[in-house]
Design a protein around this motif. Sequence first.
Motif: not given
Length: 181
Positions: A120-130
């Motif tokens: 799930q790439p969206k978790l890497f995006v969320a991690l970057g934003l977080g």
Amino acid sequence: MTASSASARERKRAAIGTAVFAAAPATVAGVVPWLLTRWDVKTPVPGGVPAQITGALLIGAGAAVIANSFVHFATEGVGTPAPFAPPRQLVVGGLYRYVRNPMYVSIAAAVAGQGLLLGQPKLFVALGLGTVPVVVFVRLYEEPVLTRTFGAAYEEYRRNVPRWLPRLTPWRPESPESALA
């Protein structure tokens, strides 16, 4: 009441407070990824089984580091990771000898691990934003508070232990008193 019973009572209160505070990292490392993905495994998972194994290892390591960090806050720091019930002693034992922020690093590892495990790439995006608010919080709130609270002991610790990327060998204070000052 003896000093040892007071200390035992304080440590028990710290352990309970730390256990209650565990809801915060559990939310960030568990509930948020679930809300974003419903833990749906994308098929095929990019990177295949090796990525999934790596993800599972990151999740396990992240959970173990968080648990170890909580124990050190309650026993060594006689407090909690929460800003409203901070430790009385500077926590520099265990994994804190390698990196100043093992809890943040382990939460990031757990989220990245879920991204790999689930594909799930969206978790890497969320991690970057977080990561942005965490870095700002650490730099603008936590570090100044620790400097005011623990003074020279924290400054020595900060000079010797990196904020995010762990040392290869454990840091040991020059004198035991400097870690407790």
